[in-house]
Each structure stands twice: as structure tokens, then as C-alpha cells.
Design an enzyme around this catalytic site. Sequence first.
Site, mmCIF file in Angstrom:
data_model
loop_
_atom_site.group_PDB
_atom_site.id
_atom_site.type_symbol
_atom_site.label_atom_id
_atom_site.label_comp_id
_atom_site.label_asym_id
_atom_site.label_seq_id
_atom_site.Cartn_x
_atom_site.Cartn_y
_atom_site.Cartn_z
ATOM 1 C CB SER A 111 22.609 -10.411 -18.141
ATOM 2 O OG SER A 111 21.953 -11.420 -17.409
ATOM 3 C CE1 TYR A 121 25.733 -14.469 -20.290
ATOM 4 C CE2 TYR A 121 24.481 -14.419 -18.245
ATOM 5 C CZ TYR A 121 24.559 -14.172 -19.605
ATOM 6 O OH TYR A 121 23.500 -13.616 -20.277
#
Length: 251
Positions: free
Chosen positions: A146, A159
Site C-alpha cells: 500500500s 496497518y
Amino acid sequence: MTAQHAMQNIDGKVVVITGASSGLGAETARHLVKAGAKVVLGARRLDRLQALVKELGVDNATAFQVDVTDRERVKALVDHAVRTFGRIEVMINNAGLMPLAPLEMLRFDEWNQCIDVNIKGVLWGIAAALPHFKAQKSGQFINVSSVAGHTISVGGAVYSASKYSVRVISEALRKEVKPYGVRTTVLSPGAVDTELPASVGAPGVNHAIADYYQHNAIPADSFARCVLFAMSQPENVDINEILFRPTVQEL
Ligand SMILES: NC(=O)c1ccc[n+]([C@@H]2O[C@H](COP(=O)([O-])OP(=O)(O)OC[C@H]3O[C@@H](n4cnc5c(N)ncnc54)[C@H](OP(=O)(O)O)[C@@H]3O)[C@@H](O)[C@H]2O)c1
């Protein structure tokens, strides 16, 4: 990239995709089948996977229910691919969730789930496909990180840690599997329009993220085109990482 170029090195390949029941995984499956690949769809929501198989055709796609936190089930997913289509050439470790929240909220269950799915799930995917790739002296891992695997924001500790980990694991993997002719690609998207904001459970944060996605996210075919680009290179070209964002995304 021309359409003809996109077809090269994809036609006939058997591709296992985790997290194929929605979002990036489902859209990638559609693009791959159009380019002639066979897809093996893994996720927990079997009804979604079966609907996608119906859409793509039983000759091109097969569904397998898997929770990627279960190492044996991930191995069983790859075994299912080999049983159904005879081999596996690409493993897309895509299943993931994004439980953004400040650490002080102490959302312990989400921390565990994020680590179990986003990090361990990728490791189990590597473990399941690697023996096949080693034996055939070819194959490709496509691991999904990501933008959050490159930058850290308030609320993104766990995350981001998971997505940095995907890059770390992939970098080591790429070096280790060179002798076997195996390629390793990391795809790092920014905000793409999927069900991912629904995995933000923290009150307040969830609405902010949903609102951000609503105004900034780009369609999931942006990701699918990156997968096709990385796969379609000749076998002696190893695309290591693609990082992309919506043009409007500042973060
Ligand atoms: N969309 C974005 O903006 C964006 C940006 C950067 C990175 N990513 C990454 O892209 C990947 C795909 O996410 P997405 O955006 O397509 O979101 P999504 O629409 O929510 O899809 C997530 C997929 O992961 C699967 N999944 C979640 N937990 C699982 C588990 N325990 N076992 C098996 N499958 C599981 C879900 O299937 P089931 O619920 O049916 O199991 C679903 O198919 C994730 O790794 C995410 O972190 C997305």
C-alpha cells in the site's frame, strides 16, 4: 501498453488470488480472464466467489473458501488450483483489511486480525506456492502492500506496520528465489474504490475514511492493469514494485 502487449505471458497462466470476493482481487480476476488466464479465487465469502465464477465461466475460474489466517487452508487453496488446472504460475497475496485507528484506542482484536491477515496471510501464501515454483523453476509472487507501506499517518500504526512488512518480506523473498527463476512483485496502491473502508471499525475514523474514499478513490481497474503489466513482461524481466495513487491524493 497496447492490448496485444498485455496478453503476452498471461494467456493460459494459472493465477491464484486471495481476497478475490471483492474489490481489487475480483476486478483483477476479471481482467486476467479477459487476457486468457485461469483464475483460482480464494476468500471467506464463498457465495461471492461462486457468483464471480458464474460470471467468468467454469472453464476459466474456480472458487475455494479460505481464511488466510489458516495456514493449512491456504495450502489447500494452492492444492485446489493444481488439482483443478494442473499447475500454479502466479500467486497474488491480496487479502487484507485496513483497521485504521489511533493506538490509544487499544483496539486489540483489530491489531491481531491485521497482523494475522495482512502479514501472516501473505507468509502462508508464499509458503503454499513456493514449493511448486521451486520445482518448476518459474513462477511469480504478487504481494499487495500500500501507499501506507511507504508513509505513516496518525491512526495508521498497525496497518502501516503490516504493509511495510509485506515489502520487507517480499524484498527478502525476491533475493532468495532468484536461483529458481521466480519473480516477486509488490503492488502498492493508494485509495482505490473497494469495500476496504468497511474494514475501518473505529468510531469517527470510519466515517472520515469513507468520506475520503468517496471523494478521492479511483476505480479498481487501475490496480488490475498494474497486475497485467507486471505479469505480461518477459520472464527475464522482474517488476519489483509498482506504487500508484489517485492523481488527487496528497498523502
Ligand atoms: N482499496 C485501497 O484503497 C487499497 C489501498 C492500498 C492497499 N490495499 C490492499 O489491497 C488488498 C485488497 O483490498 P481491497 O481494497 O480490494 O478491499 P476489499 O474490497 O475489502 O477486499 C478485501 C478482500 O480480502 C478478503 N479477506 C479479508 N480477510 C480475509 C481473511 N481472513 N481470509 C481470506 N480473505 C480475506 C476479503 O474477502 P472475504 O471477506 O470474503 O474473506 C476480500 O475479498 C488489501 O490487502 C488492502 O490492504 C487496498
